[in-house]
Write a protein that holds these residues in place. Structure first.
Motif, PDB file in Angstrom:
ATOM      1  N   TYR A   1      37.872  65.193  -2.470  1.00  0.00           N
ATOM      2  CA  TYR A   1      37.466  65.595  -3.877  1.00  0.00           C
ATOM      3  C   TYR A   1      37.301  67.095  -4.068  1.00  0.00           C
ATOM      4  O   TYR A   1      37.921  67.589  -5.021  1.00  0.00           O
ATOM      5  CB  TYR A   1      36.054  65.030  -3.805  1.00  0.00           C
ATOM      6  CG  TYR A   1      35.447  65.200  -5.464  1.00  0.00           C
ATOM      7  CD1 TYR A   1      35.767  64.785  -6.490  1.00  0.00           C
ATOM      8  CD2 TYR A   1      34.551  66.052  -5.334  1.00  0.00           C
ATOM      9  CE1 TYR A   1      35.362  65.152  -7.443  1.00  0.00           C
ATOM     10  CE2 TYR A   1      33.785  66.546  -6.523  1.00  0.00           C
ATOM     11  CZ  TYR A   1      34.274  66.004  -7.695  1.00  0.00           C
ATOM     12  OH  TYR A   1      33.701  66.338  -8.965  1.00  0.00           O
TER      13      TYR A   1
ATOM     14  N   GLU B   1      33.618  60.420   5.832  1.00  0.00           N
ATOM     15  CA  GLU B   1      32.750  60.714   4.423  1.00  0.00           C
ATOM     16  C   GLU B   1      32.983  62.418   4.432  1.00  0.00           C
ATOM     17  O   GLU B   1      33.432  62.670   3.156  1.00  0.00           O
ATOM     18  CB  GLU B   1      31.260  60.413   4.607  1.00  0.00           C
ATOM     19  CG  GLU B   1      31.177  59.059   4.577  1.00  0.00           C
ATOM     20  CD  GLU B   1      31.575  58.419   3.403  1.00  0.00           C
ATOM     21  OE1 GLU B   1      31.362  58.798   2.116  1.00  0.00           O
ATOM     22  OE2 GLU B   1      32.045  57.307   3.435  1.00  0.00           O
ATOM     23  N   THR B   2      33.072  62.944   5.289  1.00  0.00           N
ATOM     24  CA  THR B   2      33.398  64.527   5.266  1.00  0.00           C
ATOM     25  C   THR B   2      34.901  64.750   4.716  1.00  0.00           C
ATOM     26  O   THR B   2      35.179  65.295   3.858  1.00  0.00           O
ATOM     27  CB  THR B   2      33.294  65.376   6.612  1.00  0.00           C
ATOM     28  OG1 THR B   2      31.897  65.198   7.047  1.00  0.00           O
ATOM     29  CG2 THR B   2      33.853  66.833   6.416  1.00  0.00           C
TER      30      THR B   2
ATOM     31  N   ASN C   1      36.569  62.627   2.895  1.00  0.00           N
ATOM     32  CA  ASN C   1      36.399  61.969   1.366  1.00  0.00           C
ATOM     33  C   ASN C   1      35.903  63.064   0.640  1.00  0.00           C
ATOM     34  O   ASN C   1      36.315  63.525  -0.543  1.00  0.00           O
ATOM     35  CB  ASN C   1      35.734  60.780   1.358  1.00  0.00           C
ATOM     36  CG  ASN C   1      36.296  59.667   1.873  1.00  0.00           C
ATOM     37  OD1 ASN C   1      37.368  59.333   2.233  1.00  0.00           O
ATOM     38  ND2 ASN C   1      35.795  58.561   2.129  1.00  0.00           N
ATOM     39  N   GLN C   2      34.800  63.792   1.038  1.00  0.00           N
ATOM     40  CA  GLN C   2      34.164  64.915   0.394  1.00  0.00           C
ATOM     41  C   GLN C   2      35.147  65.925   0.184  1.00  0.00           C
ATOM     42  O   GLN C   2      35.333  66.622  -1.043  1.00  0.00           O
ATOM     43  CB  GLN C   2      32.908  65.106   0.947  1.00  0.00           C
ATOM     44  CG  GLN C   2      31.972  64.288   0.694  1.00  0.00           C
ATOM     45  CD  GLN C   2      31.394  63.919  -0.644  1.00  0.00           C
ATOM     46  OE1 GLN C   2      32.090  63.333  -1.538  1.00  0.00           O
ATOM     47  NE2 GLN C   2      30.003  64.291  -0.910  1.00  0.00           N
TER      48      GLN C   2
ATOM     49  N   TYR D   1      27.009  64.078   9.418  1.00  0.00           N
ATOM     50  CA  TYR D   1      27.345  62.945   8.378  1.00  0.00           C
ATOM     51  C   TYR D   1      28.959  62.505   9.126  1.00  0.00           C
ATOM     52  O   TYR D   1      29.817  63.042   9.641  1.00  0.00           O
ATOM     53  CB  TYR D   1      27.740  64.095   7.297  1.00  0.00           C
ATOM     54  CG  TYR D   1      27.905  63.593   5.909  1.00  0.00           C
ATOM     55  CD1 TYR D   1      27.122  62.633   5.468  1.00  0.00           C
ATOM     56  CD2 TYR D   1      29.265  63.797   5.118  1.00  0.00           C
ATOM     57  CE1 TYR D   1      27.339  62.045   4.155  1.00  0.00           C
ATOM     58  CE2 TYR D   1      29.508  63.090   4.157  1.00  0.00           C
ATOM     59  CZ  TYR D   1      28.604  62.341   3.442  1.00  0.00           C
ATOM     60  OH  TYR D   1      28.895  61.796   2.255  1.00  0.00           O
TER      61      TYR D   1
END
Length: 142
Positions: A37, A30-31, A33-34, A26
Motif C-alpha cells: 500500500y 501484514e507487513t 500488505n502495508q 507484526y
C-alpha cells in the motif's frame, strides 16, 4: 552505501527490523500488505539503506497536513540494524528523507519517539531536531 526506494521484496527485512530492535511484533504477511500500500501511495515514502548489497535500515515518511501549521513530513519509522549503529546509516537515511521532503513541498520533518528510547532522542537532537512537547499517545483499533 546506497539509499533507494523500498521494494516489495524488502518486506521481510523491514519486518525483521520492526521486530527487533523496534519491538513491533507484526505478521510478515501484514507487513507485506502495508508495504505494498505504501509503495503505491503518493503521500507516503519508504527508503532503505543498503550496505554490501543488504538492507540494513529504513525510514518511512508520511505526509502530515493540518489546519494549524505548514505541510510537514512525518517520520513514521526510522530503524537501523543495531550491528551498524554509529556508522552513519541513520543519519544518511534522515538526511535523504529531509531532502526528499524539501523537494516535495514540505516545510520540515516531525517525528515521535517513545519516551524510553533515550539514545534515539540524543541522535535526533544531534541531527538538529528539537524537542517540542511531551504527549500521550492514544489508539482505538477496530
Amino acid at each position: 552505501m546506497t539509499i533507494r526506494e523500498a521494494k516489495l521484496e524488502d518486506a521481510e527485512v523491514i519486518n525483521q527490523l520492526n521486530t527487533y530492535p523496534l519491538n513491533h511484533d507484526y505478521p510478515l504477511e501484514e507487513t507485506r500488505n502495508q508495504l505494498n500500500y505504501l509503495l503505491s501511495s503518493p503521500v507516503n515514502k519508504v527508503f532503505v539503506r543498503i550496505v554490501d548489497e543488504r538492507v540494513v535500515g529504513y525510514i518511512q515518511l508520511s505526509e502530515y497536513v493540518c489546519t494549524y501549521g505548514p505541510k510537514l513530513m512525518n517520520v513514521m519509522a526510522l530503524v537501523v540494524d543495531e550491528n551498524i549503529h554509529g556508522q552513519g546509516a541513520g543519519k544518511s537515511l534522515l538526511n535523504h528523507a529531509e531532502q526528499w521532503a524539501k523537494e516535495n513541498g514540505a516545510k520540515g520533518i516531525r517525528l515521535n519517539s517513545g519516551v524510553e528510547r533515550t539514545e534515539a532522542h540524543k541522535f535526533y537532537e544531534h541531527q538538529g531536531y528539537e524537542r517540542v512537547k511531551n504527549q500521550v499517545n492514544f489508539r482505538k483499533l477496530f
